[in-house]
Design an enzyme around this catalytic site. Structure first.
Site, PDB file in Angstrom:
ATOM      1  N   LYS A 195      -0.385   7.287 -23.517  1.00  0.00           N
ATOM      2  CA  LYS A 195      -0.024   7.596 -24.911  1.00  0.00           C
ATOM      3  C   LYS A 195       1.466   7.313 -25.115  1.00  0.00           C
ATOM      4  O   LYS A 195       1.858   6.170 -25.263  1.00  0.00           O
ATOM      5  CB  LYS A 195      -0.357   9.055 -25.230  1.00  0.00           C
TER       6      LYS A 195
ATOM      7  N   ASP B  54       1.390  19.982 -20.492  1.00  0.00           N
ATOM      8  CA  ASP B  54       0.665  18.746 -20.765  1.00  0.00           C
ATOM      9  C   ASP B  54       1.576  17.919 -21.661  1.00  0.00           C
ATOM     10  O   ASP B  54       1.678  18.154 -22.865  1.00  0.00           O
ATOM     11  CB  ASP B  54      -0.676  19.037 -21.442  1.00  0.00           C
TER      12      ASP B  54
ATOM     13  N   TYR C  67       0.840  -1.208   0.000  1.00  0.00           N
ATOM     14  CA  TYR C  67       0.000   0.000   0.000  1.00  0.00           C
ATOM     15  C   TYR C  67       0.869   1.249   0.000  1.00  0.00           C
ATOM     16  O   TYR C  67       0.563   2.229  -0.678  1.00  0.00           O
ATOM     17  CB  TYR C  67      -0.928   0.012   1.222  1.00  0.00           C
TER      18      TYR C  67
ATOM     19  N   PHE D  59     -19.198  14.100 -26.149  1.00  0.00           N
ATOM     20  CA  PHE D  59     -18.829  13.210 -27.254  1.00  0.00           C
ATOM     21  C   PHE D  59     -18.725  11.756 -26.835  1.00  0.00           C
ATOM     22  O   PHE D  59     -18.903  10.852 -27.640  1.00  0.00           O
ATOM     23  CB  PHE D  59     -17.503  13.665 -27.895  1.00  0.00           C
TER      24      PHE D  59
ATOM     25  N   PHE E  99      -7.909  21.116 -24.680  1.00  0.00           N
ATOM     26  CA  PHE E  99      -8.191  19.691 -24.749  1.00  0.00           C
ATOM     27  C   PHE E  99      -9.417  19.439 -23.873  1.00  0.00           C
ATOM     28  O   PHE E  99      -9.607  20.096 -22.856  1.00  0.00           O
ATOM     29  CB  PHE E  99      -7.012  18.809 -24.324  1.00  0.00           C
ATOM     30  N   THR E 100     -10.236  18.471 -24.253  1.00  0.00           N
ATOM     31  CA  THR E 100     -11.557  18.270 -23.644  1.00  0.00           C
ATOM     32  C   THR E 100     -11.503  18.167 -22.108  1.00  0.00           C
ATOM     33  O   THR E 100     -12.107  18.972 -21.400  1.00  0.00           O
ATOM     34  CB  THR E 100     -12.197  17.001 -24.223  1.00  0.00           C
TER      35      THR E 100
ATOM     36  N   ARG F 172     -13.589  14.662 -34.096  1.00  0.00           N
ATOM     37  CA  ARG F 172     -12.888  15.765 -33.440  1.00  0.00           C
ATOM     38  C   ARG F 172     -13.354  17.044 -34.129  1.00  0.00           C
ATOM     39  O   ARG F 172     -12.723  17.562 -35.028  1.00  0.00           O
ATOM     40  CB  ARG F 172     -11.367  15.627 -33.527  1.00  0.00           C
TER      41      ARG F 172
END
Ligand code: PLI
Length: 458
Positions: A259, A216, A73, A450, A125-126, A383
Protein backbone atom coordinates in the site's frame (compact mmCIF):
# COMPACT_ATOMS: atom_id res chain seq x y z
CA UNK A 1 4.64 24.05 -0.38
CA UNK A 2 1.15 22.74 0.32
CA UNK A 3 -0.66 25.68 -1.33
CA UNK A 4 -0.90 24.25 -4.84
CA UNK A 5 -3.75 22.02 -6.02
CA UNK A 6 -3.38 18.28 -5.65
CA UNK A 7 -1.87 17.87 -9.15
CA UNK A 8 0.57 15.01 -9.30
CA UNK A 9 4.31 15.63 -8.63
CA UNK A 10 5.31 13.31 -11.50
CA UNK A 11 4.74 12.76 -15.20
CA UNK A 12 3.84 9.57 -17.04
CA UNK A 13 6.61 7.59 -18.74
CA UNK A 14 4.92 4.30 -19.69
CA UNK A 15 1.27 3.34 -20.01
CA UNK A 16 -0.67 0.09 -19.87
CA UNK A 17 -3.42 -0.21 -22.47
CA UNK A 18 -6.92 -1.13 -21.33
CA UNK A 19 -9.57 -3.18 -23.06
CA UNK A 20 -12.99 -1.58 -23.44
CA UNK A 21 -15.98 -3.92 -22.95
CA UNK A 22 -19.67 -3.75 -23.75
CA UNK A 23 -22.45 -3.97 -21.20
CA UNK A 24 -23.41 -7.39 -22.58
CA UNK A 25 -19.86 -8.68 -22.07
CA UNK A 26 -19.78 -7.32 -18.52
CA UNK A 27 -23.19 -8.77 -17.73
CA UNK A 28 -21.88 -12.21 -18.73
CA UNK A 29 -18.60 -11.68 -16.86
CA UNK A 30 -20.20 -10.74 -13.53
CA UNK A 31 -22.60 -13.69 -13.69
CA UNK A 32 -19.68 -15.97 -14.48
CA UNK A 33 -17.92 -14.47 -11.44
CA UNK A 34 -20.85 -15.32 -9.16
CA UNK A 35 -21.50 -11.59 -8.54
CA UNK A 36 -18.15 -11.36 -6.78
CA UNK A 37 -15.79 -8.71 -8.18
CA UNK A 38 -12.80 -10.68 -6.81
CA UNK A 39 -13.63 -13.42 -9.31
CA UNK A 40 -13.55 -11.20 -12.41
CA UNK A 41 -10.61 -11.39 -14.76
CA UNK A 42 -8.71 -8.11 -14.60
CA UNK A 43 -8.60 -7.87 -18.41
CA UNK A 44 -12.40 -7.44 -18.29
CA UNK A 45 -12.10 -4.43 -15.96
CA UNK A 46 -11.82 -0.84 -17.20
CA UNK A 47 -11.04 1.16 -14.05
CA UNK A 48 -9.83 -1.17 -11.31
CA UNK A 49 -10.66 0.24 -7.89
CA UNK A 50 -10.80 -3.16 -6.18
CA UNK A 51 -7.83 -2.36 -3.96
CA UNK A 52 -4.82 -0.13 -3.47
CA UNK A 53 -2.82 -3.21 -2.47
CA UNK A 54 0.05 -4.07 -4.80
CA UNK A 55 -1.61 -2.07 -7.57
CA UNK A 56 0.36 1.17 -7.38
CA UNK A 57 2.75 2.38 -10.08
CA UNK A 58 6.42 2.22 -9.17
CA UNK A 59 8.65 5.17 -9.99
CA UNK A 60 11.51 5.05 -12.49
CA UNK A 61 13.84 4.96 -9.48
CA UNK A 62 12.10 1.90 -8.11
CA UNK A 63 12.27 0.18 -11.50
CA UNK A 64 15.96 1.02 -11.65
CA UNK A 65 16.27 -0.47 -8.15
CA UNK A 66 14.99 -3.79 -9.50
CA UNK A 67 18.13 -4.01 -11.63
CA UNK A 68 20.21 -3.77 -8.48
CA UNK A 69 18.68 -6.90 -7.01
CA UNK A 70 21.22 -9.02 -5.15
CA UNK A 71 19.59 -12.43 -5.32
CA UNK A 72 21.84 -14.13 -2.78
CA UNK A 73 20.05 -16.61 -0.56
CA UNK A 74 21.63 -15.11 2.54
CA UNK A 75 22.73 -11.59 3.45
CA UNK A 76 21.50 -9.79 0.31
CA UNK A 77 22.70 -6.19 0.05
CA UNK A 78 19.07 -5.18 -0.56
CA UNK A 79 18.05 -6.57 2.83
CA UNK A 80 20.46 -4.16 4.51
CA UNK A 81 19.08 -1.28 2.45
CA UNK A 82 15.58 -2.24 3.56
CA UNK A 83 16.59 -2.62 7.21
CA UNK A 84 18.27 0.82 7.13
CA UNK A 85 15.21 2.45 5.48
CA UNK A 86 12.89 0.95 8.10
CA UNK A 87 15.09 2.31 10.89
CA UNK A 88 15.56 5.71 9.26
CA UNK A 89 11.93 6.39 8.35
CA UNK A 90 9.98 4.17 10.75
CA UNK A 91 12.30 4.04 13.80
CA UNK A 92 12.26 0.26 14.28
CA UNK A 93 15.67 -1.36 14.87
CA UNK A 94 14.99 -4.90 13.70
CA UNK A 95 13.29 -5.86 10.43
CA UNK A 96 12.11 -9.29 9.32
CA UNK A 97 10.95 -9.24 5.67
CA UNK A 98 7.80 -11.21 4.81
CA UNK A 99 6.08 -11.93 1.51
CA UNK A 100 3.30 -9.45 2.42
CA UNK A 101 1.42 -8.06 5.43
CA UNK A 102 -0.40 -11.23 6.44
CA UNK A 103 2.91 -13.11 6.64
CA UNK A 104 3.99 -10.61 9.31
CA UNK A 105 0.60 -10.93 11.05
CA UNK A 106 0.99 -14.69 11.21
CA UNK A 107 4.41 -14.45 12.87
CA UNK A 108 3.35 -11.74 15.30
CA UNK A 109 0.21 -13.67 16.31
CA UNK A 110 2.07 -16.94 16.77
CA UNK A 111 4.82 -15.30 18.82
CA UNK A 112 2.65 -13.44 21.28
CA UNK A 113 -0.89 -14.83 21.47
CA UNK A 114 -1.77 -17.76 23.76
CA UNK A 115 -5.06 -19.67 23.86
CA UNK A 116 -7.71 -17.58 25.61
CA UNK A 117 -5.97 -14.22 25.09
CA UNK A 118 -7.69 -11.01 23.97
CA UNK A 119 -6.30 -8.58 21.43
CA UNK A 120 -7.85 -5.12 21.45
CA UNK A 121 -7.67 -3.09 18.27
CA UNK A 122 -9.11 0.01 16.60
CA UNK A 123 -11.55 -1.96 14.42
CA UNK A 124 -10.92 -5.35 12.87
CA UNK A 125 -9.12 -6.04 9.66
CA UNK A 126 -9.98 -9.31 7.89
CA UNK A 127 -6.57 -11.04 7.79
CA UNK A 128 -5.37 -9.50 11.08
CA UNK A 129 -8.35 -10.80 13.05
CA UNK A 130 -8.18 -14.22 11.42
CA UNK A 131 -4.51 -14.68 12.41
CA UNK A 132 -5.35 -13.60 15.96
CA UNK A 133 -8.16 -16.17 16.08
CA UNK A 134 -6.06 -18.95 14.53
CA UNK A 135 -3.48 -18.34 17.29
CA UNK A 136 -6.19 -18.78 19.95
CA UNK A 137 -7.02 -15.14 20.60
CA UNK A 138 -10.20 -13.08 20.50
CA UNK A 139 -10.26 -9.68 18.84
CA UNK A 140 -11.93 -6.89 20.84
CA UNK A 141 -12.98 -3.68 19.09
CA UNK A 142 -11.94 -0.58 21.09
CA UNK A 143 -12.39 2.09 18.43
CA UNK A 144 -14.59 5.11 19.22
CA UNK A 145 -18.30 4.67 18.41
CA UNK A 146 -18.16 7.40 15.76
CA UNK A 147 -16.07 5.07 13.57
CA UNK A 148 -19.12 2.86 13.06
CA UNK A 149 -21.29 5.78 11.97
CA UNK A 150 -20.88 6.58 8.27
CA UNK A 151 -22.26 10.09 8.77
CA UNK A 152 -20.16 11.22 11.74
CA UNK A 153 -17.58 13.77 10.61
CA UNK A 154 -15.25 13.19 13.56
CA UNK A 155 -11.77 14.17 12.28
CA UNK A 156 -10.06 11.14 13.90
CA UNK A 157 -12.43 8.21 13.60
CA UNK A 158 -9.48 5.86 14.13
CA UNK A 159 -9.11 7.02 17.76
CA UNK A 160 -9.31 4.54 20.62
CA UNK A 161 -12.04 4.73 23.27
CA UNK A 162 -9.97 4.43 26.45
CA UNK A 163 -13.04 3.40 28.46
CA UNK A 164 -13.35 0.32 26.24
CA UNK A 165 -9.70 -0.56 26.92
CA UNK A 166 -10.21 -0.05 30.68
CA UNK A 167 -13.32 -2.22 30.63
CA UNK A 168 -11.43 -5.02 28.89
CA UNK A 169 -8.54 -5.03 31.34
CA UNK A 170 -10.99 -4.97 34.27
CA UNK A 171 -12.83 -7.93 32.82
CA UNK A 172 -10.00 -10.22 31.69
CA UNK A 173 -6.83 -8.88 33.39
CA UNK A 174 -3.67 -7.48 31.81
CA UNK A 175 -2.03 -10.93 31.65
CA UNK A 176 -4.62 -12.00 29.07
CA UNK A 177 -3.80 -9.08 26.77
CA UNK A 178 -0.51 -9.79 24.94
CA UNK A 179 -0.62 -6.53 22.99
CA UNK A 180 -2.85 -3.77 21.74
CA UNK A 181 -2.97 -3.57 17.94
CA UNK A 182 -3.36 -0.07 16.52
CA UNK A 183 -3.88 0.51 12.81
CA UNK A 184 -3.02 3.84 11.25
CA UNK A 185 -5.61 5.11 8.75
CA UNK A 186 -8.12 2.42 9.68
CA UNK A 187 -9.08 0.57 6.52
CA UNK A 188 -12.45 -0.88 7.54
CA UNK A 189 -13.59 2.42 9.09
CA UNK A 190 -13.18 4.10 5.70
CA UNK A 191 -9.49 5.02 5.73
CA UNK A 192 -9.85 7.08 8.90
CA UNK A 193 -6.85 8.35 10.88
CA UNK A 194 -5.94 8.04 14.54
CA UNK A 195 -4.69 11.22 16.22
CA UNK A 196 -1.32 11.41 17.92
CA UNK A 197 -3.16 12.43 21.08
CA UNK A 198 -5.05 9.14 21.07
CA UNK A 199 -1.94 7.12 20.22
CA UNK A 200 -0.06 8.74 23.11
CA UNK A 201 -2.91 7.88 25.47
CA UNK A 202 -2.76 4.24 24.33
CA UNK A 203 1.03 4.24 24.80
CA UNK A 204 0.63 5.49 28.40
CA UNK A 205 -2.07 2.89 29.04
CA UNK A 206 0.16 0.09 27.70
CA UNK A 207 3.07 1.27 29.88
CA UNK A 208 0.82 1.35 32.94
CA UNK A 209 -0.36 -2.21 32.37
CA UNK A 210 2.89 -3.67 31.03
CA UNK A 211 1.30 -4.50 27.66
CA UNK A 212 3.04 -4.23 24.28
CA UNK A 213 1.81 -1.84 21.58
CA UNK A 214 1.75 -3.21 18.02
CA UNK A 215 1.20 -1.03 14.97
CA UNK A 216 -0.46 -2.06 11.73
CA UNK A 217 1.42 0.57 9.73
CA UNK A 218 0.07 -0.34 6.31
CA UNK A 219 -1.18 3.22 5.64
CA UNK A 220 0.88 5.25 8.12
CA UNK A 221 1.88 8.01 5.66
CA UNK A 222 -1.75 8.76 4.82
CA UNK A 223 -2.50 8.92 8.54
CA UNK A 224 0.40 11.34 9.05
CA UNK A 225 -0.98 13.58 6.31
CA UNK A 226 -4.32 13.88 8.13
CA UNK A 227 -2.51 14.66 11.40
CA UNK A 228 -0.62 17.43 9.63
CA UNK A 229 -3.91 18.90 8.38
CA UNK A 230 -6.12 18.33 11.41
CA UNK A 231 -4.19 18.01 14.67
CA UNK A 232 -3.14 21.17 16.49
CA UNK A 233 0.62 21.60 16.70
CA UNK A 234 1.45 19.47 13.65
CA UNK A 235 0.64 21.87 10.81
CA UNK A 236 4.29 22.79 10.30
CA UNK A 237 5.75 19.31 10.70
CA UNK A 238 6.60 17.21 7.68
CA UNK A 239 4.79 13.94 6.94
CA UNK A 240 8.19 12.26 7.27
CA UNK A 241 8.63 13.54 10.84
CA UNK A 242 5.05 12.68 11.81
CA UNK A 243 5.44 9.14 10.43
CA UNK A 244 8.58 8.73 12.54
CA UNK A 245 6.86 10.05 15.64
CA UNK A 246 3.92 7.65 15.21
CA UNK A 247 6.17 4.63 14.77
CA UNK A 248 8.42 5.67 17.65
CA UNK A 249 5.44 5.42 20.03
CA UNK A 250 4.97 1.73 19.27
CA UNK A 251 6.96 -1.46 19.98
CA UNK A 252 6.28 -3.71 17.01
CA UNK A 253 4.92 -3.16 13.50
CA UNK A 254 3.35 -5.26 10.79
CA UNK A 255 3.55 -3.77 7.33
CA UNK A 256 1.92 -4.58 4.04
CA UNK A 257 4.23 -2.51 1.88
CA UNK A 258 1.91 -3.14 -1.07
CA UNK A 259 0.00 0.00 0.00
CA UNK A 260 1.84 3.08 1.31
CA UNK A 261 5.27 1.98 0.10
CA UNK A 262 4.15 1.44 -3.49
CA UNK A 263 5.57 -1.97 -4.32
CA UNK A 264 3.66 -4.77 -5.97
CA UNK A 265 4.62 -7.35 -3.34
CA UNK A 266 6.27 -7.39 0.07
CA UNK A 267 5.97 -6.57 3.72
CA UNK A 268 7.76 -6.92 7.02
CA UNK A 269 7.58 -7.33 10.75
CA UNK A 270 9.65 -4.74 12.62
CA UNK A 271 10.45 -4.26 16.29
CA UNK A 272 12.86 -2.90 18.87
CA UNK A 273 13.11 -5.82 21.30
CA UNK A 274 16.14 -8.06 20.50
CA UNK A 275 14.59 -11.13 22.18
CA UNK A 276 11.44 -10.80 20.15
CA UNK A 277 13.56 -10.39 17.03
CA UNK A 278 15.31 -13.66 17.79
CA UNK A 279 11.92 -15.40 18.08
CA UNK A 280 10.70 -13.82 14.85
CA UNK A 281 13.84 -15.00 13.03
CA UNK A 282 13.15 -18.54 14.24
CA UNK A 283 9.58 -18.45 12.92
CA UNK A 284 10.17 -16.64 9.65
CA UNK A 285 12.37 -19.46 8.35
CA UNK A 286 9.43 -21.86 8.78
CA UNK A 287 6.76 -19.80 7.02
CA UNK A 288 8.43 -17.22 4.76
CA UNK A 289 12.15 -17.74 4.14
CA UNK A 290 15.52 -16.87 5.67
CA UNK A 291 15.46 -13.83 7.95
CA UNK A 292 17.31 -11.74 5.35
CA UNK A 293 14.69 -12.20 2.62
CA UNK A 294 11.54 -13.64 4.20
CA UNK A 295 9.75 -14.43 0.95
CA UNK A 296 10.94 -11.39 -1.01
CA UNK A 297 13.35 -11.28 -3.93
CA UNK A 298 16.37 -9.02 -3.42
CA UNK A 299 15.10 -6.74 -6.20
CA UNK A 300 11.75 -6.33 -4.47
CA UNK A 301 13.45 -5.36 -1.20
CA UNK A 302 15.39 -2.72 -3.14
CA UNK A 303 12.22 -1.29 -4.74
CA UNK A 304 10.64 -1.29 -1.28
CA UNK A 305 13.41 0.66 0.39
CA UNK A 306 13.13 3.30 -2.35
CA UNK A 307 9.31 3.29 -2.09
CA UNK A 308 9.48 3.93 1.65
CA UNK A 309 11.41 7.16 1.06
CA UNK A 310 9.03 8.27 -1.71
CA UNK A 311 5.95 7.50 0.39
CA UNK A 312 6.70 10.07 3.09
CA UNK A 313 7.24 12.97 0.68
CA UNK A 314 4.76 15.76 1.43
CA UNK A 315 4.01 16.50 -2.23
CA UNK A 316 3.38 12.86 -3.02
CA UNK A 317 0.96 12.29 -0.19
CA UNK A 318 -0.81 15.60 -0.80
CA UNK A 319 -1.55 14.53 -4.38
CA UNK A 320 -2.43 10.98 -3.35
CA UNK A 321 -5.02 11.95 -0.76
CA UNK A 322 -6.08 14.91 -2.95
CA UNK A 323 -7.13 12.53 -5.71
CA UNK A 324 -9.17 10.41 -3.30
CA UNK A 325 -10.86 13.56 -1.99
CA UNK A 326 -11.53 14.77 -5.51
CA UNK A 327 -13.54 11.63 -6.25
CA UNK A 328 -15.23 11.72 -2.85
CA UNK A 329 -16.27 15.35 -3.24
CA UNK A 330 -17.70 14.67 -6.69
CA UNK A 331 -19.88 11.91 -5.22
CA UNK A 332 -20.88 13.98 -2.22
CA UNK A 333 -21.78 16.96 -4.41
CA UNK A 334 -24.00 14.64 -6.50
CA UNK A 335 -25.87 13.59 -3.36
CA UNK A 336 -24.44 10.08 -3.19
CA UNK A 337 -24.13 8.95 0.44
CA UNK A 338 -20.52 8.13 1.35
CA UNK A 339 -18.58 7.55 4.55
CA UNK A 340 -17.40 10.89 5.89
CA UNK A 341 -14.85 12.37 6.26
CA UNK A 342 -13.42 11.15 2.95
CA UNK A 343 -10.65 8.66 3.78
CA UNK A 344 -7.02 8.39 2.76
CA UNK A 345 -7.04 5.49 0.31
CA UNK A 346 -10.62 5.10 -0.86
CA UNK A 347 -14.14 6.48 -1.09
CA UNK A 348 -16.79 4.31 0.56
CA UNK A 349 -20.33 4.73 -0.89
CA UNK A 350 -22.90 3.74 1.74
CA UNK A 351 -24.96 0.79 0.47
CA UNK A 352 -27.32 1.00 3.46
CA UNK A 353 -28.54 4.38 2.29
CA UNK A 354 -28.28 3.71 -1.45
CA UNK A 355 -30.22 0.44 -1.27
CA UNK A 356 -32.60 0.77 1.69
CA UNK A 357 -34.88 -1.86 0.11
CA UNK A 358 -32.27 -4.64 0.48
CA UNK A 359 -31.87 -6.11 4.00
CA UNK A 360 -28.30 -6.66 5.18
CA UNK A 361 -28.76 -10.48 4.98
CA UNK A 362 -29.14 -10.03 1.22
CA UNK A 363 -25.76 -8.34 0.93
CA UNK A 364 -26.62 -4.88 -0.41
CA UNK A 365 -23.00 -3.76 -0.80
CA UNK A 366 -22.07 -6.93 -2.67
CA UNK A 367 -25.00 -6.33 -5.03
CA UNK A 368 -24.02 -2.67 -5.48
CA UNK A 369 -20.42 -3.54 -6.41
CA UNK A 370 -21.64 -6.12 -8.94
CA UNK A 371 -24.04 -3.65 -10.55
CA UNK A 372 -21.42 -0.88 -10.70
CA UNK A 373 -19.16 -3.22 -12.64
CA UNK A 374 -22.00 -4.32 -14.91
CA UNK A 375 -22.96 -0.81 -15.97
CA UNK A 376 -19.49 0.76 -16.17
CA UNK A 377 -16.55 -1.65 -15.99
CA UNK A 378 -15.45 0.04 -12.75
CA UNK A 379 -14.45 -2.60 -10.20
CA UNK A 380 -15.04 -1.90 -6.49
CA UNK A 381 -14.98 -4.19 -3.44
CA UNK A 382 -17.64 -5.05 -0.86
CA UNK A 383 -16.82 -3.85 2.66
CA UNK A 384 -19.81 -4.91 4.72
CA UNK A 385 -21.40 -8.07 6.03
CA UNK A 386 -19.69 -10.40 3.55
CA UNK A 387 -16.22 -9.09 4.47
CA UNK A 388 -17.07 -9.19 8.19
CA UNK A 389 -17.62 -12.98 8.08
CA UNK A 390 -18.94 -15.11 10.92
CA UNK A 391 -18.21 -15.13 14.65
CA UNK A 392 -15.57 -17.82 15.17
CA UNK A 393 -17.39 -19.16 18.28
CA UNK A 394 -21.13 -18.82 17.53
CA UNK A 395 -20.98 -19.11 13.75
CA UNK A 396 -23.41 -16.18 13.43
CA UNK A 397 -22.79 -13.49 10.83
CA UNK A 398 -21.04 -10.41 12.16
CA UNK A 399 -23.35 -7.53 11.24
CA UNK A 400 -21.21 -4.41 10.85
CA UNK A 401 -22.85 -1.00 10.98
CA UNK A 402 -20.84 0.00 7.92
CA UNK A 403 -22.28 -1.66 4.81
CA UNK A 404 -20.26 -0.09 2.04
CA UNK A 405 -18.47 -0.58 -1.23
CA UNK A 406 -14.90 0.63 -1.48
CA UNK A 407 -13.67 2.62 -4.47
CA UNK A 408 -9.99 2.17 -3.71
CA UNK A 409 -7.53 4.34 -5.58
CA UNK A 410 -4.18 2.78 -6.52
CA UNK A 411 -1.31 5.25 -6.05
CA UNK A 412 0.03 7.06 -9.13
CA UNK A 413 -2.08 5.00 -11.56
CA UNK A 414 -5.27 6.77 -12.65
CA UNK A 415 -5.98 10.28 -13.90
CA UNK A 416 -8.55 12.88 -12.95
CA UNK A 417 -10.58 11.84 -16.01
CA UNK A 418 -10.75 8.30 -14.63
CA UNK A 419 -12.12 9.76 -11.41
CA UNK A 420 -14.71 11.68 -13.43
CA UNK A 421 -15.81 8.52 -15.26
CA UNK A 422 -16.09 6.72 -11.92
CA UNK A 423 -18.20 9.52 -10.48
CA UNK A 424 -20.46 9.46 -13.55
CA UNK A 425 -20.88 5.69 -13.17
CA UNK A 426 -21.84 6.08 -9.51
CA UNK A 427 -24.37 8.77 -10.45
CA UNK A 428 -25.91 6.47 -13.10
CA UNK A 429 -25.99 3.68 -10.53
CA UNK A 430 -27.76 5.84 -7.96
CA UNK A 431 -30.47 6.68 -10.51
CA UNK A 432 -31.62 3.06 -10.80
CA UNK A 433 -30.53 1.81 -7.36
CA UNK A 434 -34.10 0.93 -6.40
CA UNK A 435 -34.12 -1.77 -9.12
CA UNK A 436 -31.03 -3.59 -7.83
CA UNK A 437 -31.78 -7.01 -6.35
CA UNK A 438 -30.21 -8.60 -3.27
CA UNK A 439 -28.02 -11.72 -3.34
CA UNK A 440 -27.69 -15.06 -1.58
CA UNK A 441 -24.71 -17.39 -1.21
CA UNK A 442 -24.31 -20.32 -3.54
CA UNK A 443 -20.81 -20.97 -2.15
CA UNK A 444 -19.51 -19.65 1.15
CA UNK A 445 -15.86 -20.35 2.05
CA UNK A 446 -15.13 -20.93 5.74
CA UNK A 447 -12.38 -18.33 6.10
CA UNK A 448 -12.06 -14.88 4.50
CA UNK A 449 -15.20 -15.69 2.57
CA UNK A 450 -15.35 -12.44 0.62
CA UNK A 451 -12.43 -13.44 -1.59
CA UNK A 452 -14.00 -16.52 -3.20
CA UNK A 453 -17.71 -16.56 -2.31
CA UNK A 454 -20.25 -16.96 -5.11
CA UNK A 455 -23.76 -15.55 -5.16
CA UNK A 456 -26.97 -15.52 -7.12
CA UNK A 457 -29.75 -12.94 -7.18
CA UNK A 458 -32.75 -13.39 -4.88
O1 PLI B 1 -2.63 -8.00 1.86
P1 PLI B 1 -1.46 -8.13 2.79
O2 PLI B 1 -1.27 -9.49 3.29
O3 PLI B 1 -0.21 -7.55 2.25
O4 PLI B 1 -1.77 -7.18 4.07
C1 PLI B 1 -2.81 -7.45 4.94
C2 PLI B 1 -3.37 -6.17 5.49
C3 PLI B 1 -3.11 -5.85 6.78
N1 PLI B 1 -3.60 -4.70 7.34
C4 PLI B 1 -4.34 -3.83 6.63
C5 PLI B 1 -4.86 -2.61 7.29
C6 PLI B 1 -4.62 -4.10 5.30
O5 PLI B 1 -5.34 -3.22 4.61
C7 PLI B 1 -4.15 -5.31 4.69
C8 PLI B 1 -4.49 -5.67 3.37
N2 PLI B 1 -5.41 -5.00 2.70
C9 PLI B 1 -5.92 -5.27 1.51
C10 PLI B 1 -5.53 -6.43 0.69
C11 PLI B 1 -6.94 -4.36 1.01
O6 PLI B 1 -7.43 -4.53 -0.11
O7 PLI B 1 -7.29 -3.42 1.75
Amino acid sequence: MRQHSWAEPYKIKAVELLKMTTREQRDAAIREAGFNTFLLRSEDVYIDLLTDSGTSAMSDRQWAGLMRGDEAYAGSTNFYHLRDAVEEYYSYKYTVPTHQGRGAENILSQMLIRDGDYVPGNMYFTTTRLHQELAGGTFVDVIIDEAHDAQSEHPFKGDVDMAKLDALVDEVGAEKIPYVCIATCVNMAGGQPISLASLKAVRAWCDKHGIRLAHDMTRVAENAHFIQRREAGYENKSVKDIVYEICDLTDIATMSSKKDAMVNIGGFLAMNDPELYEKACALVVVYEGLHTYGGMAGRDMEALSIGIAESVDDNHIHARVGQVEYLGNRLRDAGIPIVLPIGGHAVFPDARRMLPHIPQEHFPAQALAAELYRISGVRAMERGIVSAGRDSVTGENHKPELETIRLTIPRRVYTQAHMDVTAEAMIDLAEHANQIRGLKFVYEPKMLRFFQARFEQV
